[in-house]
Every structure is written in structure tokens, then in C-alpha cells.
Design a protein around this motif. Sequence first.
Motif, PDB file in Angstrom:
ATOM      1  N   ASN A 166      45.665  53.240  32.916  1.00  0.00           N
ATOM      2  CA  ASN A 166      44.478  53.636  32.487  1.00  0.00           C
ATOM      3  C   ASN A 166      43.641  52.211  33.355  1.00  0.00           C
ATOM      4  OD1 ASN A 166      42.327  53.995  31.670  1.00  0.00           O
ATOM      5  ND2 ASN A 166      42.274  51.643  29.935  1.00  0.00           N
ATOM      6  N   ALA A 167      44.880  51.345  33.870  1.00  0.00           N
ATOM      7  CA  ALA A 167      44.170  49.717  34.730  1.00  0.00           C
ATOM      8  C   ALA A 167      43.821  50.074  36.020  1.00  0.00           C
ATOM      9  CB  ALA A 167      44.827  48.748  34.063  1.00  0.00           C
ATOM     10  N   GLY A 191      40.256  51.520  40.696  1.00  0.00           N
ATOM     11  CA  GLY A 191      39.522  52.706  41.648  1.00  0.00           C
ATOM     12  C   GLY A 191      40.497  52.910  42.562  1.00  0.00           C
ATOM     13  N   PHE A 192      41.464  52.188  42.526  1.00  0.00           N
ATOM     14  CA  PHE A 192      43.028  53.053  43.629  1.00  0.00           C
ATOM     15  C   PHE A 192      43.008  54.584  43.840  1.00  0.00           C
ATOM     16  CE2 PHE A 192      43.829  48.328  41.861  1.00  0.00           C
ATOM     17  CZ  PHE A 192      43.606  48.020  43.296  1.00  0.00           C
ATOM     18  N   GLU A 193      42.957  54.763  44.783  1.00  0.00           N
ATOM     19  CA  GLU A 193      43.400  56.373  45.577  1.00  0.00           C
ATOM     20  C   GLU A 193      45.012  56.345  45.439  1.00  0.00           C
ATOM     21  OE1 GLU A 193      40.707  57.948  48.696  1.00  0.00           O
ATOM     22  OE2 GLU A 193      40.295  55.776  48.700  1.00  0.00           O
ATOM     23  N   LYS A 238      48.223  46.848  46.071  1.00  0.00           N
ATOM     24  CA  LYS A 238      47.439  46.426  45.248  1.00  0.00           C
ATOM     25  C   LYS A 238      47.998  47.316  43.644  1.00  0.00           C
ATOM     26  CE  LYS A 238      43.663  45.409  47.982  1.00  0.00           C
ATOM     27  NZ  LYS A 238      42.056  45.616  48.142  1.00  0.00           N
ATOM     28  N   VAL A 239      48.428  48.460  43.781  1.00  0.00           N
ATOM     29  CA  VAL A 239      48.998  49.095  42.889  1.00  0.00           C
ATOM     30  C   VAL A 239      50.094  48.166  41.594  1.00  0.00           C
ATOM     31  CG1 VAL A 239      49.836  50.988  41.477  1.00  0.00           C
ATOM     32  CG2 VAL A 239      47.807  51.111  43.183  1.00  0.00           C
ATOM     33  N   VAL A 240      50.963  48.230  42.957  1.00  0.00           N
ATOM     34  CA  VAL A 240      51.944  47.168  42.565  1.00  0.00           C
ATOM     35  C   VAL A 240      52.008  45.555  41.539  1.00  0.00           C
ATOM     36  CG1 VAL A 240      54.445  45.837  43.375  1.00  0.00           C
ATOM     37  CG2 VAL A 240      53.489  47.956  43.978  1.00  0.00           C
ATOM     38  N   PHE A 267      41.701  36.636  49.966  1.00  0.00           N
ATOM     39  CA  PHE A 267      40.389  36.357  48.681  1.00  0.00           C
ATOM     40  C   PHE A 267      40.402  38.383  48.462  1.00  0.00           C
ATOM     41  CE2 PHE A 267      36.402  37.276  46.885  1.00  0.00           C
ATOM     42  CZ  PHE A 267      37.180  37.455  45.973  1.00  0.00           C
ATOM     43  N   GLU A 268      39.597  39.128  49.935  1.00  0.00           N
ATOM     44  CA  GLU A 268      39.808  40.375  50.381  1.00  0.00           C
ATOM     45  C   GLU A 268      41.121  40.942  50.258  1.00  0.00           C
ATOM     46  OE1 GLU A 268      36.327  41.464  50.546  1.00  0.00           O
ATOM     47  OE2 GLU A 268      35.817  39.651  50.072  1.00  0.00           O
ATOM     48  N   ALA A 269      41.955  40.869  50.362  1.00  0.00           N
ATOM     49  CA  ALA A 269      43.273  41.292  50.481  1.00  0.00           C
ATOM     50  C   ALA A 269      43.915  42.560  48.519  1.00  0.00           C
ATOM     51  CB  ALA A 269      44.430  41.022  50.918  1.00  0.00           C
ATOM     52  N   ASN A 270      43.452  41.059  47.284  1.00  0.00           N
ATOM     53  CA  ASN A 270      43.699  40.551  46.406  1.00  0.00           C
ATOM     54  C   ASN A 270      42.389  41.391  45.923  1.00  0.00           C
ATOM     55  OD1 ASN A 270      46.567  39.781  45.565  1.00  0.00           O
ATOM     56  ND2 ASN A 270      45.669  38.276  47.436  1.00  0.00           N
ATOM     57  N   LYS A 271      41.704  41.974  45.873  1.00  0.00           N
ATOM     58  CA  LYS A 271      40.052  42.533  45.093  1.00  0.00           C
ATOM     59  C   LYS A 271      41.037  43.678  44.689  1.00  0.00           C
ATOM     60  CE  LYS A 271      35.350  40.247  46.434  1.00  0.00           C
ATOM     61  NZ  LYS A 271      34.410  40.448  47.670  1.00  0.00           N
ATOM     62  N   PRO A 272      40.329  44.191  43.941  1.00  0.00           N
ATOM     63  CA  PRO A 272      39.219  43.718  42.976  1.00  0.00           C
ATOM     64  C   PRO A 272      40.102  43.178  41.927  1.00  0.00           C
ATOM     65  CG  PRO A 272      39.858  46.351  41.814  1.00  0.00           C
ATOM     66  CD  PRO A 272      40.218  45.374  43.253  1.00  0.00           C
ATOM     67  N   MET A 273      41.372  42.425  41.616  1.00  0.00           N
ATOM     68  CA  MET A 273      42.621  41.928  40.486  1.00  0.00           C
ATOM     69  C   MET A 273      41.834  40.508  40.437  1.00  0.00           C
ATOM     70  SD  MET A 273      44.067  44.553  42.977  1.00  0.00           S
ATOM     71  CE  MET A 273      45.167  43.346  43.894  1.00  0.00           C
ATOM     72  N   LEU A 274      40.659  39.884  41.617  1.00  0.00           N
ATOM     73  CA  LEU A 274      40.524  39.149  41.905  1.00  0.00           C
ATOM     74  C   LEU A 274      39.135  38.568  41.840  1.00  0.00           C
ATOM     75  CD1 LEU A 274      42.084  36.750  44.484  1.00  0.00           C
ATOM     76  CD2 LEU A 274      42.921  36.881  41.725  1.00  0.00           C
ATOM     77  N   SER A 275      38.038  38.140  40.981  1.00  0.00           N
ATOM     78  CA  SER A 275      37.244  38.364  40.849  1.00  0.00           C
ATOM     79  C   SER A 275      36.145  37.145  41.494  1.00  0.00           C
ATOM     80  CB  SER A 275      36.365  38.311  40.158  1.00  0.00           C
ATOM     81  OG  SER A 275      36.734  36.996  38.685  1.00  0.00           O
TER      82      SER A 275
END
Length: 161
Positions: free
Chosen positions: A45-46, A51-53, A80-82, A136-144
Motif C-alpha cells: 500500500n505504501a 504512485g510508483f509504476e 525508490k521502491v527498495v 532531493f529530486e531523486a528521493n521524491k516523493p519519499m522526501l517532502s
Amino acid sequence: MGLFSFIKNAGAKVFGIGKTTAEEAADKAVAAAAEAKFKASKLTNAVETLGFEVLDLNIEVTGDNATVWGQAASQATREKVVLVIGNTEGIATVDDRMTVEVEEPAAQFHTVVSGDYLSKIAKKYYGDAMKYPIIFEANKPMLSDPDKIYPGQVLRIPALD
């Protein structure tokens, strides 16, 4: 009606009292399997909420280990999923068995330590502190927020183009 008396230690073992070692082990195994299934569904669910494809996403949890399968749209999505799974409390390792549609160079990973901030990390990997927005961009959306990183968190450090 009234008060009825029974022999306390006789009858069905509904409360688990008086179970054999094998019965207790079986109950623990069932509980552990249910907990693992619950954790896997929460992790799934996370990942989906962000929204990862990933086609045919499947996550299994065994103790503090997670295994993930599926086909990610890109290497960045895969990483990012990992990170979403691995940066979850209670997960110590992630066995990545995903495939990717488009092969790209893999990013490096950095484990945040006390005193780290994105510009310091950018200086270490890129030689330029002002390149922190790339991390920062490479770790969005985990980083806000670029200032909201914490010790123990693992970040993606993509290669520069």
C-alpha cells in the motif's frame, strides 16, 4: 438458572491454556504468517500510494526481511521502491527481485549519519554542495523537504548526466 460448577482444567483448550508444545508452535506459526501478510500488505500500500509504476508488484515479509518482485518502469522507480520498503521501521534487508523495462545506470546509496544534510552529501558525491537539489529530486516523493532527513535513512544518489 444459577451458578454451575465445572472442573477448571478439563475441557476444550479455547484460551490456549494447557496446549502441547506442538500446538503452541502451530499457533505461533499461524500468528507469524498473519503478521507477515499484514506487513506485506502495508508495504504494498505504501508503494502504491506513492504512485510508483510497478507491474505485478508482490512483497513478502519474513521477520525483518522483505522480498519484492515486479516490473518497474525504470531503474529510478526500482530504487525508490527498495528505499520505501527498506526505510520502514522493522525492515532490515530488502531482497530486490524486480526487473526494469528500461535499463539505466544504477544510483549509489548513502546512509544518513548524524550531522548530514543534503548539501554536505552533494559535496561528497558530486564535489559541489549546490547540487543538493539533484539528491532531493531523486528521493521524491519519499522526501517532502530537503531539511527533513534523519540518521539511518538511506538516500538515492543518482549519477550526474
